[in-house]
Design a protein around this motif. Structure first.
Motif, PDB file in Angstrom:
ATOM      1  N   MET A   1       0.830  -1.120  -0.262  1.00 30.92           N
ATOM      2  CA  MET A   1       0.015  -0.108   0.093  1.00 30.92           C
ATOM      3  C   MET A   1       0.920   1.357  -0.065  1.00 30.92           C
ATOM      4  SD  MET A   1       0.496   1.405   3.236  1.00 30.92           S
ATOM      5  CE  MET A   1      -0.993   2.489   3.189  1.00 30.92           C
ATOM      6  N   CYS A   2       2.217   1.154   0.275  1.00 34.19           N
ATOM      7  CA  CYS A   2       3.051   2.385   0.145  1.00 34.19           C
ATOM      8  C   CYS A   2       4.182   1.734  -0.496  1.00 34.19           C
ATOM      9  CB  CYS A   2       3.501   2.919   1.550  1.00 34.19           C
ATOM     10  SG  CYS A   2       4.340   4.400   1.382  1.00 34.19           S
ATOM     11  N   GLY A   3       4.839   2.452  -1.422  1.00 35.01           N
ATOM     12  CA  GLY A   3       6.127   2.328  -2.019  1.00 35.01           C
ATOM     13  C   GLY A   3       7.212   2.005  -0.911  1.00 35.01           C
ATOM     14  N   ASP A   4       7.262   2.533   0.057  1.00 34.12           N
ATOM     15  CA  ASP A   4       8.225   2.420   1.221  1.00 34.12           C
ATOM     16  C   ASP A   4       7.521   1.412   1.958  1.00 34.12           C
ATOM     17  OD1 ASP A   4       9.722   2.377   3.336  1.00 34.12           O
ATOM     18  OD2 ASP A   4       9.751   4.347   3.760  1.00 34.12           O
ATOM     19  N   THR A   5       8.133   0.080   1.844  1.00 39.09           N
ATOM     20  CA  THR A   5       7.379  -0.891   2.599  1.00 39.09           C
ATOM     21  C   THR A   5       7.887  -0.967   3.983  1.00 39.09           C
ATOM     22  OG1 THR A   5       8.984  -2.358   1.553  1.00 39.09           O
ATOM     23  CG2 THR A   5       6.823  -2.256   0.554  1.00 39.09           C
TER      24      THR A   5
ATOM     25  N   LYS B   1       7.011  -1.468   9.861  1.00 30.93           N
ATOM     26  CA  LYS B   1       6.601   0.155  10.102  1.00 30.93           C
ATOM     27  C   LYS B   1       7.668   0.974   9.477  1.00 30.93           C
ATOM     28  CE  LYS B   1       6.606   3.042  14.444  1.00 30.93           C
ATOM     29  NZ  LYS B   1       7.163   4.166  13.570  1.00 30.93           N
ATOM     30  N   GLY B   2       7.165   2.401   8.996  1.00 32.53           N
ATOM     31  CA  GLY B   2       7.829   3.118   8.217  1.00 32.53           C
ATOM     32  C   GLY B   2       7.926   4.436   9.210  1.00 32.53           C
ATOM     33  N   GLY B   3       8.243   5.388   8.749  1.00 32.19           N
ATOM     34  CA  GLY B   3       8.344   6.516   9.295  1.00 32.19           C
ATOM     35  C   GLY B   3       9.801   6.607   9.927  1.00 32.19           C
ATOM     36  N   LEU B   4      10.785   7.408   9.310  1.00 29.44           N
ATOM     37  CA  LEU B   4      12.068   7.341   9.981  1.00 29.44           C
ATOM     38  C   LEU B   4      12.205   8.390  11.397  1.00 29.44           C
ATOM     39  CD1 LEU B   4      14.293   7.566   6.532  1.00 29.44           C
ATOM     40  CD2 LEU B   4      14.022   5.615   8.108  1.00 29.44           C
TER      41      LEU B   4
ATOM     42  N   ALA C   1       7.079  13.343   8.898  1.00 27.74           N
ATOM     43  CA  ALA C   1       5.987  12.359   9.198  1.00 27.74           C
ATOM     44  C   ALA C   1       5.315  12.464   8.216  1.00 27.74           C
ATOM     45  CB  ALA C   1       5.304  12.963  10.573  1.00 27.74           C
ATOM     46  N   CYS C   2       4.414  11.133   8.231  1.00 29.06           N
ATOM     47  CA  CYS C   2       3.379  11.157   7.248  1.00 29.06           C
ATOM     48  C   CYS C   2       1.911  10.908   7.961  1.00 29.06           C
ATOM     49  CB  CYS C   2       3.349   9.861   6.361  1.00 29.06           C
ATOM     50  SG  CYS C   2       4.808  10.232   4.752  1.00 29.06           S
ATOM     51  N   PRO C   3       1.433  12.271   8.494  1.00 27.90           N
ATOM     52  CA  PRO C   3       0.042  12.062   9.245  1.00 27.90           C
ATOM     53  C   PRO C   3      -1.068  11.826   8.187  1.00 27.90           C
ATOM     54  CG  PRO C   3       0.908  14.333   9.100  1.00 27.90           C
ATOM     55  CD  PRO C   3       1.764  13.574   8.182  1.00 27.90           C
TER      56      PRO C   3
ATOM     57  N   LEU D   1       3.120   6.135  14.540  1.00 22.35           N
ATOM     58  CA  LEU D   1       2.967   5.106  13.250  1.00 22.35           C
ATOM     59  C   LEU D   1       2.452   5.967  12.349  1.00 22.35           C
ATOM     60  CD1 LEU D   1       2.965   2.294  12.185  1.00 22.35           C
ATOM     61  CD2 LEU D   1       0.676   1.931  13.243  1.00 22.35           C
ATOM     62  N   CYS D   2       2.827   6.002  11.236  1.00 17.74           N
ATOM     63  CA  CYS D   2       2.636   6.790  10.113  1.00 17.74           C
ATOM     64  C   CYS D   2       1.393   6.430   9.458  1.00 17.74           C
ATOM     65  CB  CYS D   2       3.679   6.790   8.847  1.00 17.74           C
ATOM     66  SG  CYS D   2       3.952   5.196   8.091  1.00 17.74           S
ATOM     67  N   THR D   3       0.861   7.118   8.473  1.00 16.64           N
ATOM     68  CA  THR D   3      -0.453   6.585   7.881  1.00 16.64           C
ATOM     69  C   THR D   3      -0.429   5.218   7.189  1.00 16.64           C
ATOM     70  OG1 THR D   3      -1.942   7.495   6.412  1.00 16.64           O
ATOM     71  CG2 THR D   3       0.078   7.620   5.663  1.00 16.64           C
ATOM     72  N   ALA D   4       0.801   4.657   6.954  1.00 13.44           N
ATOM     73  CA  ALA D   4       0.828   3.434   6.556  1.00 13.44           C
ATOM     74  C   ALA D   4       0.784   2.251   7.808  1.00 13.44           C
ATOM     75  CB  ALA D   4       2.141   3.047   5.746  1.00 13.44           C
ATOM     76  N   VAL D   5      -0.560   1.861   8.200  1.00 13.94           N
ATOM     77  CA  VAL D   5      -0.809   1.075   9.344  1.00 13.94           C
ATOM     78  C   VAL D   5      -0.453  -0.184   8.757  1.00 13.94           C
ATOM     79  CG1 VAL D   5      -2.124   0.627  11.313  1.00 13.94           C
ATOM     80  CG2 VAL D   5      -2.055   2.783  10.322  1.00 13.94           C
ATOM     81  N   ARG D   6       0.598  -1.014   8.967  1.00 11.42           N
ATOM     82  CA  ARG D   6       0.894  -2.328   8.244  1.00 11.42           C
ATOM     83  C   ARG D   6       1.297  -3.233   9.500  1.00 11.42           C
ATOM     84  NH1 ARG D   6       4.435   0.697   3.943  1.00 11.42           N
ATOM     85  NH2 ARG D   6       5.601   1.124   5.987  1.00 11.42           N
ATOM     86  N   ARG D   7       0.266  -4.078   9.710  1.00 14.79           N
ATOM     87  CA  ARG D   7       0.247  -5.064  10.637  1.00 14.79           C
ATOM     88  C   ARG D   7      -0.638  -6.269  10.515  1.00 14.79           C
ATOM     89  NH1 ARG D   7      -4.351  -3.944  13.527  1.00 14.79           N
ATOM     90  NH2 ARG D   7      -4.640  -1.812  14.303  1.00 14.79           N
TER      91      ARG D   7
END
Ligand code: SF4
Length: 341
Positions: free
Chosen positions: A75-79, A160-163, A197-199, A285-291
């Motif tokens: 769902m995001c290019g940065d996985t 988890k993304g978001g450096l 951040a990606c809010p 946790l950025c908008t890419a909630v991946r769990r």
């Protein structure tokens, strides 16, 4: 002899083949399918948004999440960085033991990097050598907790993304709840203002414990609880509500736009701490909630689910003893949990 035979039948180990297949699928689900609670939160944020441009972008987030599922693509290019949270029931058994278990989880990340097309984000921190499979020294992270009953193992994969968006501070006890609020809002404002951040994010706040515990708890709080979930301690739950309002009062939302929704939720976890200090960790946790979570039973059953059920009454226990009461071991029912399960 009869009793011993029955004992062995009831305690079959989880096989490595089952574990490997489940772990690869778990990573696929984490990368592709934004959990229902997060998608609902983003949709609700879009519906209440009054800034037309922010509403447009929030709606694009919702569309993107649905298209990723339809297309079966990340769902995001940065996985992000694949990692695992593992909860082991006291009666769980694994073929080959837990060294084989860890080997299989690491192998599954390498396999999923190819099969799911995860971006190979993990590199040596100094040479920047990239092995190309997201596996390396201490990578993927694997964190363990234990549960006093259960012939199962829960594995939650988080990508988890978001450096950025995380910080730690040792406050003084006298800073109290007011000091915690100030630190959390300062952290959110600092990162969102600079576009680091990606809010809209989910914020985790770890309060107390040791320094490292406070930060670990903050990360678990943002990654492993459902949007809308509240801490069972009313004092902590009230702080979660107040921090949610305060963070959103910054109006630093999606794509750096002015927005009512800078964050979709705030989750706090506490740990008993040194009487002289008040360590606080903040993670976003950025908008890419991946769990995604899977439960593997000794008898071969596999159950995928969206709720990690990570924090439970046993994990948050006080004192030495814990009543051996199965009802008391599970997380408290919450509206968020009832909607997803
Ligand atoms: S911070 Fe999150 S949403 Fe933004 S690019 Fe990275 S993974 Fe994607």
């Amino acid at each position: 002899m009869v009793a011993r035979a029955a004992y062995h039948v009831n305690r079959m180990p989880i096989t490595i083949a089952t574990l490997e297949d489940a772990a690869v699928e778990l990573n696929r689900r984490a990368a592709v399918a934004t959990p229902v609670d997060a998608r609902r939160a983003h949709k609700a944020a879009a519906e209440r948004e009054t800034n037309p441009l922010a509403r447009y972008v929030l709606n694009s987030l919702v569309d993107n999440a649905e298209l990723a599922i339809v297309d079966d693509r990340p769902m995001c290019g940065d996985t992000g960085l694949p990692r695992y949270y593992v909860k082991v029931g006291n009666a769980a058994q694994v073929e080959g033991g837990f060294a084989a278990f860890e080997h299989t989880l690491r192998k599954a990340v390498a396999l999923a990097t190819q099969a799911v097309k995860l971006r190979s984000n993990r590199v040596h921190p100094l040479t920047r050598r990239n092995p190309g499979n997201n596996v390396g020294v201490f990578a993927p992270n694997i964190d363990y907790r234990f549960h006093p009953v259960g012939d199962w193992i829960d594995i939650t994969a988080v990508h988890k993304g978001g450096l950025f968006g995380s910080d730690y501070r040792m406050l003084f006890p006298g800073d109290g709840i007011g000091g915690i609020k100030r630190f959390v809002v300062d952290t959110i404002a600092a990162f969102h203002r600079r576009g680091l951040a990606c809010p809209p994010a989910i914020v985790g706040v770890g309060i107390g414990g040791t320094k490292d515990q406070s930060f670990t708890l903050s990360k678990e709080a943002c990654c492993l609880r459902l949007v809308g979930d509240r801490h069972p301690d009313p004092t902590v739950a009230q702080l979660e509500d107040e921090l949610l309002d305060l963070c959103n009062s910054t109006q630093m939302g999606v794509m750096g736009l002015k927005s009512q929704t800078a964050v979709v939720d705030v989750h706090c976890e506490i740990a008993y701490t040194h009487t002289g200090g008040l360590p606080v960790g903040v993670s976003e946790l950025c908008t890419a909630v991946r769990r995604s979570t899977v439960r593997l039973f000794n008898d071969g059953r596999i159950e995928f689910r969206e709720d990690p059920l990570w924090f439970d009454a046993y994990m948050r226990r006080e004192g030495v003893d814990f009543p051996n009461d199965a009802a008391g071991l599970m997380p408290a029912a919450s509206p968020a949990r009832q909607e997803v399960n």
